[in-house]
Scaffold this active site. Structure first.
Site, PDB file in Angstrom:
ATOM      1  N   ASP A  19       0.854  -1.178   0.000  1.00 26.58           N
ATOM      2  CA  ASP A  19       0.000   0.000   0.000  1.00 26.58           C
ATOM      3  C   ASP A  19       0.896   1.236   0.000  1.00 26.58           C
ATOM      4  O   ASP A  19       1.867   1.300   0.761  1.00 26.58           O
ATOM      5  CB  ASP A  19      -0.891   0.009   1.250  1.00 26.58           C
ATOM      6  CG  ASP A  19      -1.863   1.164   1.260  1.00 26.58           C
ATOM      7  OD1 ASP A  19      -2.941   1.017   0.663  1.00 26.58           O
ATOM      8  OD2 ASP A  19      -1.533   2.202   1.852  1.00 26.58           O
ATOM      9  N   ASN A  64      -1.887  13.641  -3.326  1.00 23.27           N
ATOM     10  CA  ASN A  64      -2.765  14.139  -4.386  1.00 23.27           C
ATOM     11  C   ASN A  64      -3.397  15.476  -3.992  1.00 23.27           C
ATOM     12  O   ASN A  64      -3.476  16.393  -4.813  1.00 23.27           O
ATOM     13  CB  ASN A  64      -3.866  13.124  -4.702  1.00 23.27           C
ATOM     14  CG  ASN A  64      -3.387  11.982  -5.548  1.00 23.27           C
ATOM     15  OD1 ASN A  64      -2.420  12.100  -6.295  1.00 23.27           O
ATOM     16  ND2 ASN A  64      -4.052  10.847  -5.434  1.00 23.27           N
ATOM     17  N   ASP A  76       0.414  10.513  -9.377  1.00 24.64           N
ATOM     18  CA  ASP A  76       0.603   9.574 -10.485  1.00 24.64           C
ATOM     19  C   ASP A  76       2.074   9.228 -10.661  1.00 24.64           C
ATOM     20  O   ASP A  76       2.427   8.073 -10.925  1.00 24.64           O
ATOM     21  CB  ASP A  76       0.044  10.145 -11.788  1.00 24.64           C
ATOM     22  CG  ASP A  76      -1.472  10.221 -11.784  1.00 24.64           C
ATOM     23  OD1 ASP A  76      -2.107   9.628 -10.885  1.00 24.64           O
ATOM     24  OD2 ASP A  76      -2.024  10.885 -12.694  1.00 24.64           O
ATOM     25  N   ASP A  99      -4.238   2.830  -4.390  1.00 25.44           N
ATOM     26  CA  ASP A  99      -2.865   2.811  -3.885  1.00 25.44           C
ATOM     27  C   ASP A  99      -2.400   1.424  -3.451  1.00 25.44           C
ATOM     28  O   ASP A  99      -1.441   1.297  -2.706  1.00 25.44           O
ATOM     29  CB  ASP A  99      -2.734   3.789  -2.721  1.00 25.44           C
ATOM     30  CG  ASP A  99      -3.698   3.495  -1.582  1.00 25.44           C
ATOM     31  OD1 ASP A  99      -4.487   2.530  -1.696  1.00 25.44           O
ATOM     32  OD2 ASP A  99      -3.669   4.214  -0.573  1.00 25.44           O
TER      33      ASP A  99
END
Length: 131
Positions: free
Chosen positions: A16, A24, A33, A59
């Site tokens: 993870d 973000n 990204d 993720d």
């Protein structure tokens, strides 16, 4: 298909990307990204050529190691951590934190629980990291 195979033991490593939503939100989706692309590259470098690396969504990633025992899974996770540390030294402006968990299926009967067991271990590590 794995249950019918003869390549046991089989290991699964769950990974993870910690804090992706925060990245973000604070640095933009382009930064998030980019971090995901770096994670994919890192995971491929930590694994053997025959191992399967898959993004499950968002993720989370899964790595299927076959054949692989507990020691092989631990070695992959150690390589992931080492590569993560190296990445963070080289890219301090966008650090990467990964939580990993793994489990092993010794025989076909344990395949059904492999995903859930490795996912549970990954979330245990994730919780240990929280302040």
């Amino acid at each position: 298909r794995m249950q019918l195979g003869r390549r046991f033991p089989v290991a699964m490593v769950m990974v993870d990307v910690d804090g992706l939503k925060i990245i973000n939100d604070q640095k933009g989706h382009e930064a998030g990204d980019n971090l995901l692309r770096q994670t994919v590259d890192l995971l491929h470098h930590a694994c053997r050529a025959d191992d399967v690396v898959a993004r499950l969504g968002g993720d989370e990633f899964a790595i299927l190691l076959a054949p692989a025992d507990e020691y092989a899974a631990e070695q992959v996770v150690e390589r992931i951590r080492s590569l993560q540390n190296l990445y963070n030294i080289r890219q301090p402006e966008l650090s990467l934190s990964l939580s990993c968990g793994w489990a092993v299926a010794e025989n076909p009967n344990e395949i059904d629980t492999l995903f859930n067991r490795s996912d549970r271990m990954m979330y245990l590590e994730k919780r240990r990291k929280k302040p």
